[in-house]
Design a protein around this motif. Structure first.
Motif, PDB file in Angstrom:
ATOM      1  N   SER A  11       0.801  -1.223   0.000  1.00  0.00           N
ATOM      2  CA  SER A  11       0.000   0.000   0.000  1.00  0.00           C
ATOM      3  C   SER A  11       0.830   1.267   0.000  1.00  0.00           C
ATOM      4  N   THR A  12       1.939   1.259  -0.716  1.00  0.00           N
ATOM      5  CA  THR A  12       2.752   2.460  -0.797  1.00  0.00           C
ATOM      6  C   THR A  12       2.762   2.942  -2.227  1.00  0.00           C
ATOM      7  N   GLY A  13       2.837   4.227  -2.368  1.00  0.00           N
ATOM      8  CA  GLY A  13       2.927   4.798  -3.695  1.00  0.00           C
ATOM      9  C   GLY A  13       1.650   4.710  -4.497  1.00  0.00           C
ATOM     10  N   LEU A  14       0.535   4.450  -3.862  1.00  0.00           N
ATOM     11  CA  LEU A  14      -0.722   4.349  -4.593  1.00  0.00           C
ATOM     12  C   LEU A  14      -1.294   5.741  -4.834  1.00  0.00           C
ATOM     13  N   GLN A  15      -1.877   5.937  -6.019  1.00  0.00           N
ATOM     14  CA  GLN A  15      -2.536   7.206  -6.315  1.00  0.00           C
ATOM     15  C   GLN A  15      -3.808   7.333  -5.480  1.00  0.00           C
TER      16      GLN A  15
END
Length: 193
Positions: A11-15
């Motif tokens: 769940s990192t870098g999600l728009q």
């Protein structure tokens, strides 16, 4: 495929959809105005809240994996929203509309769903009151957090709609700590029901 699984797992870098924060009277909630955006959505009726959210998520995950008319992969985004419209009365069915935000690069022309259960939803600008909480969200703690948000808004004299409301999650089920969930209540616009 691995990138998508990695994004879902970590769940990192999600728009995220863009919003404008507004001043809040209370420290225990936020006020956000979300800009007009496209989401891919599916509605599940009659099931229990957690089961409905799971069923909706599975349908949407197939869509981002390429089960759409263009056979296009769609990046995972956050949050996953679930618009909950409780049925009126003890035996009436509730409806749960589970949605993924369409990434920026596909906002103008989202891949069309290839199954009738899915649809592209154009959400017009809207304002919500937001309460954030940790842990693993479920029907019970979502109800508790919603009640706390409602009490805070009443305390501060804010006008809001009690239904429908959103249950919102930002994290993969594999993320165990520092989880982020929210409940959203719509702001009652002046002169509108």
């Amino acid at each position: 495929m691995l990138k998508t699984i990695g994004q879902v797992v970590f769940s990192t870098g999600l728009q995220n959809p863009k919003f404008t924060s507004q001043d809040s009277k209370g420290q225990d909630y936020e006020i956000r105005t979300y800009h007009t955006t496209n989401w891919v959505s599916t509605t599940v009726s009659g099931a229990e809240q957690d089961a409905a959210l799971s069923a909706g998520f599975k349908r949407l995950f197939k869509y981002i994996q390429g089960d759409n008319e263009n056979k296009a992969k769609v990046e995972m985004t956050a949050p996953v929203t679930c618009l909950i419209n409780p049925g009126e009365g003890p035996s009436s069915e509730s409806s749960f509309t589970v949605s993924f935000y369409v990434p920026e690069e596909q906002q103008a022309d989202p891949p069309k769903p290839s199954t009738p259960e899915l649809f592209v939803e154009s959400r017009q600008e809207f304002t919500v009151f937001v309460r954030t909480f940790g842990g693993f969200a479920n029907a019970e703690n979502t109800r508790e957090e919603l009640l706390k948000l409602s009490e805070s808004l009443k305390r501060d004299g804010m006008s809001f709609k009690e239904v429908p409301y959103y249950r919102v999650g930002y994290d993969s089920p594999f993320k165990l700590i520092n989880r982020k969930n929210e409940v959203w209540l719509f702001k009652q616009e002046e002169g509108k029901e």
